[in-house]
Design a protein around this motif. Structure first.
Motif, short mmCIF file in Angstrom:
data_model
loop_
_atom_site.label_atom_id
_atom_site.label_comp_id
_atom_site.label_asym_id
_atom_site.label_seq_id
_atom_site.Cartn_x
_atom_site.Cartn_y
_atom_site.Cartn_z
N ARG A 35 0.83 -1.21 0.00
CA ARG A 35 0.00 0.00 0.00
C ARG A 35 0.87 1.26 0.00
NH1 ARG A 35 -2.03 3.92 2.88
NH2 ARG A 35 -4.16 4.57 2.54
N THR A 38 2.33 1.87 -3.46
CA THR A 38 1.42 2.24 -4.54
C THR A 38 0.62 3.50 -4.26
OG1 THR A 38 -0.29 0.79 -3.63
CG2 THR A 38 1.15 -0.13 -5.32
N ARG A 39 0.37 3.85 -3.01
CA ARG A 39 -0.50 4.98 -2.69
C ARG A 39 0.21 6.21 -2.14
NH1 ARG A 39 -5.40 4.03 -4.94
NH2 ARG A 39 -6.01 1.90 -4.55
N ASN A 40 1.43 6.08 -1.70
CA ASN A 40 2.12 7.19 -1.06
C ASN A 40 2.59 8.20 -2.11
OD1 ASN A 40 3.49 8.80 0.71
ND2 ASN A 40 4.63 7.13 1.65
N PRO A 41 2.36 9.49 -1.90
CA PRO A 41 2.80 10.48 -2.89
C PRO A 41 4.32 10.66 -2.92
CG PRO A 41 1.84 11.58 -1.01
CD PRO A 41 1.60 10.11 -0.82
N TYR A 57 -2.18 14.62 -5.62
CA TYR A 57 -2.75 14.38 -4.30
C TYR A 57 -3.16 15.66 -3.59
CZ TYR A 57 -1.27 9.60 -4.68
OH TYR A 57 -1.13 8.31 -5.08
N LYS A 60 -6.80 14.88 -2.25
CA LYS A 60 -7.11 13.49 -2.00
C LYS A 60 -6.57 13.07 -0.64
CE LYS A 60 -6.89 11.91 -6.77
NZ LYS A 60 -6.18 11.01 -7.68
N GLN A 61 -7.16 12.05 -0.09
CA GLN A 61 -6.69 11.49 1.16
C GLN A 61 -5.73 10.34 0.84
OE1 GLN A 61 -9.56 9.52 3.54
NE2 GLN A 61 -8.11 8.92 5.08
N TYR A 62 -4.53 10.41 1.37
CA TYR A 62 -3.59 9.32 1.19
C TYR A 62 -3.13 8.75 2.52
CZ TYR A 62 -0.11 12.94 2.02
OH TYR A 62 0.61 13.96 2.55
#
Length: 82
Positions: A35, A38-41, A57, A60-62
């Motif tokens: 996660r 793949t999701r961290n800015p 981002y 958006k919520q990350y």
């Protein structure tokens, strides 16, 4: 080594919860690392198609958990580079 093979696990079933907890911990750690990748800015996999990934981002919520539900109404903590 006892407790590793299936035959020794049948003789000592008290080891099954230990193996279950260790397996769940390893699975959770693997899920969280995937996660983050793949999701961290902070992580960029393809720099040529998106040279400024932090702009994606902005609203958006990350985070893994946040009490804020709608990020479009809040001020973004991302800096504005121009």
């Amino acid at each position: 080594m006892q407790g590793i093979g299936w035959a020794s696990l049948k003789k000592n079933p008290a080891l099954l919860p230990l193996y279950f907890c260790v397996g769940c911990g390893a699975l959770g750690a693997t899920f969280y690392i995937i996660r983050l990748a793949t999701r961290n800015p902070d992580v960029t996999w393809n720099r040529t198609s998106n040279p400024e990934p932090w702009q994606e981002y902005r609203n958006k919520q990350y985070k893994f958990y946040s009490p804020i539900r709608d990020y479009s109404k809040t001020e973004s903590p991302a800096p504005k580079y121009e």
